[in-house]
Structure formats: C-alpha cells, structure tokens
Design a protein around this motif. Sequence first.
Motif, mmCIF file in Angstrom:
data_model
loop_
_atom_site.group_PDB
_atom_site.id
_atom_site.type_symbol
_atom_site.label_atom_id
_atom_site.label_comp_id
_atom_site.label_asym_id
_atom_site.label_seq_id
_atom_site.Cartn_x
_atom_site.Cartn_y
_atom_site.Cartn_z
ATOM 1 N N ARG A 8 -39.019 -31.589 21.938
ATOM 2 C CA ARG A 8 -37.859 -32.395 22.284
ATOM 3 C C ARG A 8 -36.765 -31.497 22.830
ATOM 4 N NH1 ARG A 8 -35.559 -33.103 16.251
ATOM 5 N NH2 ARG A 8 -36.768 -31.440 15.411
ATOM 6 N N ARG A 10 -33.319 -31.600 23.561
ATOM 7 C CA ARG A 10 -32.241 -32.536 23.287
ATOM 8 C C ARG A 10 -30.966 -32.136 24.015
ATOM 9 N NH1 ARG A 10 -31.575 -34.386 18.022
ATOM 10 N NH2 ARG A 10 -29.563 -33.430 18.254
ATOM 11 N N ARG A 11 -30.742 -30.866 24.076
ATOM 12 C CA ARG A 11 -29.452 -30.439 24.557
ATOM 13 C C ARG A 11 -29.662 -29.143 25.315
ATOM 14 N NH1 ARG A 11 -27.037 -30.735 19.694
ATOM 15 N NH2 ARG A 11 -26.107 -32.770 19.779
ATOM 16 N N LYS A 13 -29.251 -25.505 26.190
ATOM 17 C CA LYS A 13 -28.827 -24.372 25.370
ATOM 18 C C LYS A 13 -27.470 -23.859 25.832
ATOM 19 C CE LYS A 13 -31.419 -23.453 22.056
ATOM 20 N NZ LYS A 13 -32.774 -23.557 21.854
ATOM 21 N N LEU B 564 -35.586 -21.088 12.976
ATOM 22 C CA LEU B 564 -36.842 -21.664 13.459
ATOM 23 C C LEU B 564 -37.180 -22.929 12.680
ATOM 24 C CD1 LEU B 564 -38.939 -18.395 13.360
ATOM 25 C CD2 LEU B 564 -37.734 -19.338 15.306
ATOM 26 N N PRO B 565 -37.162 -24.064 13.326
ATOM 27 C CA PRO B 565 -37.539 -25.288 12.623
ATOM 28 C C PRO B 565 -39.059 -25.410 12.543
ATOM 29 C CG PRO B 565 -36.919 -25.785 14.865
ATOM 30 C CD PRO B 565 -36.766 -24.310 14.702
ATOM 31 N N THR B 659 -32.322 -31.768 10.651
ATOM 32 C CA THR B 659 -32.675 -31.875 12.061
ATOM 33 C C THR B 659 -31.445 -32.220 12.875
ATOM 34 O OG1 THR B 659 -33.194 -34.216 11.888
ATOM 35 C CG2 THR B 659 -34.998 -32.673 11.553
ATOM 36 N N ASP B 660 -30.459 -32.815 12.247
ATOM 37 C CA ASP B 660 -29.256 -33.195 12.966
ATOM 38 C C ASP B 660 -28.168 -33.347 11.922
ATOM 39 O OD1 ASP B 660 -28.309 -34.809 15.710
ATOM 40 O OD2 ASP B 660 -27.247 -35.338 13.885
ATOM 41 N N ARG B 824 -22.026 -33.269 16.207
ATOM 42 C CA ARG B 824 -23.352 -33.396 15.607
ATOM 43 C C ARG B 824 -24.243 -32.373 16.290
ATOM 44 N NH1 ARG B 824 -23.858 -37.961 12.310
ATOM 45 N NH2 ARG B 824 -25.687 -36.882 11.588
ATOM 46 N N VAL B 825 -24.961 -31.587 15.486
ATOM 47 C CA VAL B 825 -25.793 -30.552 16.090
ATOM 48 C C VAL B 825 -27.149 -30.506 15.420
ATOM 49 C CG1 VAL B 825 -23.952 -29.047 16.843
ATOM 50 C CG2 VAL B 825 -24.783 -28.872 14.530
ATOM 51 N N ALA B 826 -28.115 -30.059 16.182
ATOM 52 C CA ALA B 826 -29.390 -29.678 15.591
ATOM 53 C C ALA B 826 -29.244 -28.204 15.241
ATOM 54 C CB ALA B 826 -30.510 -29.878 16.588
ATOM 55 N N GLU B 828 -31.148 -25.716 15.384
ATOM 56 C CA GLU B 828 -31.666 -24.714 16.315
ATOM 57 C C GLU B 828 -30.749 -24.544 17.526
ATOM 58 O OE1 GLU B 828 -33.080 -27.497 15.462
ATOM 59 O OE2 GLU B 828 -34.348 -28.380 17.011
ATOM 60 N N ASP B 829 -29.938 -25.575 17.806
ATOM 61 C CA ASP B 829 -28.979 -25.415 18.898
ATOM 62 C C ASP B 829 -27.765 -24.635 18.430
ATOM 63 O OD1 ASP B 829 -30.606 -26.855 20.453
ATOM 64 O OD2 ASP B 829 -29.462 -28.717 20.359
ATOM 65 N N THR B 832 -27.850 -20.285 17.350
ATOM 66 C CA THR B 832 -28.503 -19.440 18.338
ATOM 67 C C THR B 832 -27.532 -18.370 18.792
ATOM 68 O OG1 THR B 832 -27.752 -20.877 20.092
ATOM 69 C CG2 THR B 832 -29.980 -21.244 19.264
ATOM 70 N N ALA B 834 -26.916 -17.750 21.647
ATOM 71 C CA ALA B 834 -26.183 -18.230 22.810
ATOM 72 C C ALA B 834 -24.708 -18.432 22.462
ATOM 73 C CB ALA B 834 -26.784 -19.536 23.302
#
Lengths: 292, 841
Positions: A8, A10-11, A13, B564-565, B659-660, B824-826, B828-829, B832, B834
């Motif tokens: 998925r 989703r967003r 990076k 790492l999910p 997950t979120d 709202r974030v996952a 893994e985003d 990071t 980044a």
Amino acid sequence: MATRAPARARRVKGEALHDGFLRYAGFRWLKIATLFSVVAMVSYMLVDVTPRHNGGSWYGYTMGTIGVILILWLTLLGLRKRAMTRGRWSLKTWTSAHVYLGLSLIVIATLHTGFQMGWNVHTLAYALMMLVILSGIFGITVYATIPSALSNNRAEMTQGQMLDALRAIDRQLHDAAQPLPHDQAALVRQSLDQAPFGGGLVARLSGRYPRCGTARAQTALRHWTGDHPDTGQEPLEKIDALLERKLAMLARLRRHLKLKALLEIWLYVHVPVTFALLAALTAHIVSVFFYW
Amino acid sequence: MTDRVRIAIVGSGPAGLSAAARAAELGLSHLLIEQTDHLSDTIFKYQKGKHVMATPSQLVLRSDFDFDAGKREAILGRWNEQAAAQNIKVAYNSEVRGVTGTGDPIPGSIQKIVNRKRDGTTETKEIQRLAPPYRLTLADGREIIADAVIMAIGTQGNPNLMRCVGADLPHVQYQLDDPAAYNDEHIFVIGGGDAGLENALGLAADEAQGNVVTVVNRSAEFASAKDANVKALMTAAEAGRLTIMSESTTARIEPGFITLDSRDGEVKLKCDRIIARMGSAAPRAFIESCGIEFTSGDRLASPSLSPVFESTALGIFVIGALAGYPLIKHCMNQGYDVVEFINGNKDLKPADEPILAAKFAALPEQKSVAEWLEFLRSNVSILEGLTPLQMREFMLESAVRAYRAGDVIFEKFDPGSSLFGIANGHALVEVAPGTEVEINHGSIFGEVGLISGRRRGSTVRAGADSIMVEVSRTAALKLMSSNPPAKRAITRISTERQLLQMFGAGLTPQDLSEVLDTAEIQTVKAGQPIIVEGDLGSDIYVIRVGSMIVEKKVGGKNVFLSYLPAGSYVGEMALIAGGPRTATVKATVKSEVIKLNGEAFTRLLAAKPALLERARRDMAARQDVNAFIESRKDSFSTVVDMYSETAKFLVDNGIGEATDVLLIDEHLCVGCDNCEKACADSHEGLSRLDREAGRTYAHLHVPTSCRHCEHPHCMADCPPNAIHRGPDGEVFIDESCIGCGNCQRNCPYGVIRMDSVPPKKPSLLNWMLFGAGPGPGEPSKKWRYNNAVSGVEMPKKAIKCDMCSGIDGGPACVRACPTGAAIRVAPEDFLTVARLHREAI
C-alpha cells in the motif's frame, strides 16, 4: 536496512506531514494576500480619481465591495469550524486563509476610505473592523507562542486530573488537621474553603492570586512551626508539607488556566465586535445608498 | 488368581463407566478396572463444587448412565448409584501394568516402537503382536484374561509438566482439589484451558479468601476453553477479582517469585503458589507396549483407530480422552458404542450421525457419512493427521459445500475469517482484474483471516465443480492448537503466500520450495534483537507479526534508522554485499519472524536475476540511509539524538504495532477540542478520542485514540466476531456488537468506550440562531438524559475510531483542526530518516 512489501503506497515519502496554519503550503495564503495588497496599493497610486480618492468613486466602490465580501467570508469561519460536513476541506487551510486575507483587509479597507475619516457611522465601521483585526493579531500571537508553554506546564496531566489531585490533597489536609487546636484548624479550613480560582478575570489572566487562602494559611502556620526543630512527629509539619504540595498543584493549575484564558480571551473581543462590525457595516452601506 | 471375562475395561471415567454399563445391560461378562478406590478419578479430582458442563449441546447423549450439567458431587453421586443398581463389576485399587496377547502370533503384524533419545538418535524396537485373548497383568500380580480390552484411561494421570527453571520447586502443583483451602496467597494459574480457568475462578470466587489470582495464558485468546468459562473469566477480571496475563509464558520460578515473559518483556512477580494446568498427554510408552500405534510421533498425537475405535492391536479398543475426545458426552457415547461394536452390532451409527448427515445432505453425490469424512480427510492436506473420530468432531463445527465452476465463493472486501479447504476441484483467486491464480485441490485459502482478521483480500471463484470445507475461525484455531501437523501445513502455506506476495518478480511456489523447507518461524520478545550489528550471518528475516526497529550504533549511541512493519524483510544486505551485519534489528512488540536460510536464499537469488535486481535496489536505498547517518553524526548529533529519542518514545507508546495513529503537535495545539467535537459530530454524537489524555514527549502528544494495531488486541475475544479490519486498514466494530466489553478490557491503550447513542441534536443553524440543543460536539450527560426518548433504553455498545471510513474527505479530527496540530500517520511514514533530512536542513 529493510524493505516493506509494496502493498500500500499511502503517502509520498517525505511529504509535509504537518505544517502549522501559518506555514501552510509554503505560506501560500501569505503570498496571495500580499500580492492582493500590492495590486491594490499600486492601482491606488495609478488610478486618478478626481477630486481625490474617496469611498464613493468607482475605485472606492470596488474596494468596498471586495472588503464586504471578504468580511462576510471571514465571518463564515465560525460556521465552517462547527459544521462537520463531509468533503475534502481542512479547517487548517481555512484558518490560514482567514489570517492572511484578514490582514490584507487592513490595506483594502483603508484604501476604500481614501483616508477620509470623521465622526460618523462609516468610520465607526472602519474602527470596529480594525479592532477585530487587532484582536485577531493578538490571537495569532498567542496561538503561535502559548501552546508549547501549555504543553510543558501540564506535564501529561489533564485538567480533570489536576482538579482530582487538588481534591486528594484537600482530603489529606482535612484528615491531618483533625488533631489540631481550634485556631490552627481554622487556618487549614481557610485553605480548604477557598475557591481556588476565585478573584475574577484579572487574577485568571495574571495568574496572581494575592488573597490565596492556602498561601496565607501556610504563612500563618509557619509562625508556629518556624521556631520548632523538625522532629517528623508534629502534625503541623505534615500539614506544612501538604500545603506546600497544594500550592505547587495550585500554581500549575492556575498557570494552566491562565494560558487557556489567554488563548481564548481575545475571542471574546474578536467575535462580538465582528457582529457589531456587521451591524455598523449594514448601517454604512444602507446610508451610503440612501443618500446617493 | 486369574479371572476370565469377555471385556476388560481399563479406567472408570465417563467412557469406561458407560462401556461397563452397556456390557452389564447386554449381559456380557466384564470387569471395570480402576486404579483408585473410587469411580471416575478425573471428575473426582475436580475441585469441590465445580459445575460440570455438558457440551457440545447439540450432541445427543446415548448411554445407560445419566449425565447432565451440574455439580461435581451430584454427578458422582448419581453415577455411584447407577453403577450399583446396574450391577457393574469393578476392581478397585487395580493398576494395569501390561496387556499382552496370549494367542498365536499374528502374521505380518509387527509393531515398531521408535524411541527418541535426547541426543537425537533413535532406537527402534520391534514387537510381534499376538492374537487375543489378552492377558492383563495388574500391579499386585493378579491377571485377567479378556477377549477384548477397552482402554479408557484418559490422559489426566499424565499432566504436562512445567519445563522452566525452578519447575521442581514444591509450590508448583498440577492439581487443585479444594480452592477453599488456600487463603491470602499470590497464586498463578498457568494455562488457558478449561482446567486452568476453572481453578482460577474457584480460587478467586470468594473475596474473603484474599487470594491474588493471575491466569497466565500463552496466546492472546482462550481458544481451547469453553465459551462459558471464558465469559466467566472475563467477568471476573472486569470485576477486579483476578488478573489475566495473555501472550505470556513462564521464564523462571524462584521461591516466592515467578518471572514471566510477557508481551512487554520480562516481569518478576510475587508468587506463593503455581497451579500448572497445561493439559496432559497420553502415557505413551505404556500404550505402545500394548501394541497400539499412534498416528504420528507428535507428543499430542492420538492412537490410530478404526471407525469402531479398534486400535492397531486387534481386540484392543481405545475411547475417551485417550482417543482424542476430552468431552464427557463424547466419552459416554463412545463407551456405549464400543461395547455394541464388540457385541457384533455392525449397523450402529455414532450418536452425532444425524447432525453430520444433515451437513452432507446437500452435496451432489450420495455417500455415507463415514465415506464423506474419509473423502475430506484424505483430500484436504491439513486434515490428514486427524483420526476418523477427530474428523467427526471437526465436521460438527465446519461446513461443507459444493460449488459449480465459476461460482463465487467469497467476494473481495467481504467480511469473513473462515478458512477453506479444497476437497475436490480447484479455486481461482483474482489477484488483479483479469489475472487469476489457481489454488489446487487439497490446498487451503482464506488463511489470512486466521492471522489478521482483515476483510477478504480478493475474490475467489470455483475453477471447476468443487467441494470445499469451510472451517470457522474458532474451529481452525482449535485444529491448529490440537493438531501440530495441521498447524505446520497452514503455517507453511501462509508463509509461502507471504513470500510470493512480497517478492513477486515472477516467482513460483516451486522456486521457493527449498527456501521454505529451511524456513523457521520464530517468536521474538519485545526488545529482543533478531540481528545484532557486527555479527556474522546471512539469514533473511521476514516479519510476519508485529514490527521491528532498526538501530545503528553511532559514536556509542543507538541511532534509530527505521521502522519495519509486518510484511517487511530484513537482513539481505549482509547476504548480497557480504560482511557483518550493519545494524541491529529488534522487536518493538512481541513479534513473529520467518527466518529464511541465507544459503538457500542465495541459491534462489542466483536462479532468479529479477529478484536479485530487486533486492539490490532495496539495499541501495538503505545504504544511502546508513551513509547519511554516518555523515551527519558530528554536525547534527543533537538532531539525530532528538529524532532517536522521539522515535523511542513513540515506539514505547504502542506506535510499534500501530498502522495509523493520531498525533498532536503541541507546538500548535491550542486546546480548542475541535477534534473531539468533529469526531462526535461525525459519529452519532460520541467522540472516539480524548485529546488531553495520553503521553507527551518533546511536544509530541499521543492522545487516547485508536492506533489500528497490526494485530488488534480488541479482536481477540469478540463473541459475535464484530471487530474487523476494513479495506483502508481501519479496525472497526460492526453493528453486531453485543456490548460485552471484552474489547475494551483487551485494549492496552484504553481507546474503546462503552456508551449508548445519544438522542439526535437540533441542527447547527438552529443552535447558532436560536440556541436550540447542546451545540457542536458530544452532548452532556444531562442533556442526553433530559432528551432521551422515554421508554426506549439504548443499549451500550463498544465505540472506537474507525478512521472515518466511508466519510468523504477522511478523518474528521484532522480536517477540523484549526491550527494543523492534529495529524494522522502510519508509523513507517513518520519514523523515517526522510524526516530527519527535512529537520536537519
């Protein structure tokens, strides 16, 4: 060190996850509002209105119309905030636009007046608008500076938990004061009976409560404890420690309420004056057309 | 002294008693041999006053003895009366030491007993079976000659023992006679089966006893216990009478203390007594010495039996718990049936026959129940290890259906968590529009539901005229917990599919077979590393359940690299580039990883250049991250520190399994609570988040709001199975919620509330213009009370965030935040490097 299944996406990076309302989309609305104001100012210089710029010229009417539309739209934020409709809107974007377009209204409305002021309903409307904008600027300032202080002060406690903690200390004080003689017990009761945030708006906003019953009880009780050595046995020592804790909790709670009050107080000017402005604006527009 | 009887019955439990009663009724000479001085020792040893249940309720009882749910004392009393009245011959205090044939050797019937030693070698002993009649040798030297022997010895005499350090201490016991005998103790009951649950409830029943009771359960759910017991346990836990530690195992026992491995790491607790109720296994050596073979070498395997309960030794019959049937009703029915069979009644059908016959009635072919059972067992690979008797019980909880070619079995996004086995024909899975993958006869599908409870991921059709077994989630979990080969088969298939999905790149199951053969599933405790920086090793790990963080030591400090999910793989950098591990990978929560052998994987990479190419690309991205951290370690150490600390804080607060998640930037939050109001106004007037509560670190606030965990704890014990995962990953509760509150208790983050839907509010404009109603947000209790529809009581139901699924525009809390503080974030985003890039600039 690893890879996730491409299940998925989703967003993107590194996409900006959170910008505040002021920085939204790289100051998009600041840029739009500035452009808008600059265009208005340049055109004010270039357009030649005889005998001089005023609200009644075609240029004045244009500015006035833009101003009214802006004011009405800015007022709608109150509705937008409360109407949880579906759809891809974000209140942050609205706030961002509200702030910068609201500031640009200073330029638009002032140019609309052609710098003609007087003691009349027209200037009243202008003054009320400026009052709304000034209260708004105060609002932006507190919104930008206070939240982190609020967060630091509450240290993961909620307001309800602070009140509960205060109540728990009061219960302990009540129990610990049982063996005390009458005059000392009266001092403790002074702390128990006080309204912790009584003292009105000034006290709430300043965070200063000079007649705080707890502080006074502690000072008075220290007359007794001051010249006694600490034995760890005296009930007054325990009371003193409890009062100390209560004062610390009161200080935190009062700071919390002060900061919250600062974050809200300006709205008590901003919103009612907006309605006064709408009334004055109506009078201004009606009178202008009536005396055409 | 030698007695001669037609039937010798070993063990006087429900099965043995019922068999003896039938033999007495039919006038067959018999002897019921009991080791103790009373009948039915297993039930005798139940704790005093225990309520004995009669499940499965749909099964008809067929026995000369009565049995109905009731108190232990009442049942034993009734049986004693009936045993006397029906003239059953019992030999008390008699322990059978051996059973041997006295007839001629049976040609070709040689039993091999494989004896595994601790050092891994095996020793095989061969025994020539002899024909009946059998000689039963008792401990006191008596002998009994019997034409037929019925083994009904159960398994309770042989409990599974604790294996951790300190298991031999005197305060560890395997039985609880009278719960009233213990006062003011810290008692741990190990095991989530019925025995454990009942002991725990008994110990905690009377508060005056002052016991502090904790139930320790290995898994998250109580799959092997009866529903009623689980409910009673949950009620007791809710009332604060006992504590449940799920997903925990015993690590160590010391006098006065117990150390448990829990979800959140090791905990040492005060403990005065340990009652271990971890099930029991058959006394295998004794049974094998009688000539009875088992279905497999597994510790939990049952003897191989014919449909008439006859074992591989002619004339020796096995019934009851030893045959794999722990329930009293089953045992009693089998006791009756087996004696009828021995007496030559060939037409007798088992008592559950009509129920099973009804299940098979709708199928196109006409076969007998036994034929159908055998057909399913031999055609569906995961059922192969079941005995015919276990098959019967399994089918009672499952369904079997026939499909025509092209029939849809389930649609994508259908809710459902059952597992399907293909007995005949094949299934087509639509992996993408127009692309279908075939699943062959014998295999299974729908297994993802067992692991994640997500909605169906794709549409499945029957590829030919097919017969499929649909196994409910509970039946499948029971199958997996009681039958290790089935568990291995299901695990292998789900592992294979996960690898195929993850690596894609034109792989086929055949390519993976070598990797799968060496694959191993490992459970990792929270905080435990799977890969340590600097170690040698080339194995690859696939995260199956849970999540991991990657850390690297820079300048003596652990720097957080990435999160790492589940569904990620890790470890290929050392495999491809060689050299020691470049970073440490450890679990954030209790996780499961699939360990793939590095050498097997290397061969796979060599055979599949496309896969190698992909792995190289993945690796390059991560080398960049490593290089970035290295380059910044001096100039941006504070930023890197801050980032690492923040990441740790988030992981500590459950972001590791999220997950979120809703986060609030307290640099921006003005405390207007518009997020809560928007949430309430988007969802029937009830807010599903508490902004102010929750932990904060460095102005990053984690409010009390659902994290939509990878493996939701709330789903674990939902009686109507009302909690599902939606297509966008949201975990939601559907309208079948019964308001039991299990999910609320199971949620470690306290994000589920139980409440009833408030009355409808007047519209916003009505409020703004005329002051009607309570205004935006959740109405006050008082307003709700005053405006409730009189006479209608609204039921309380579980309420939690559903990520505003189905609401155009997305989560209301984020849209309604005026300052942009709510995001709202996952994970893994968010977690990071980044972000570090951006903040460092």
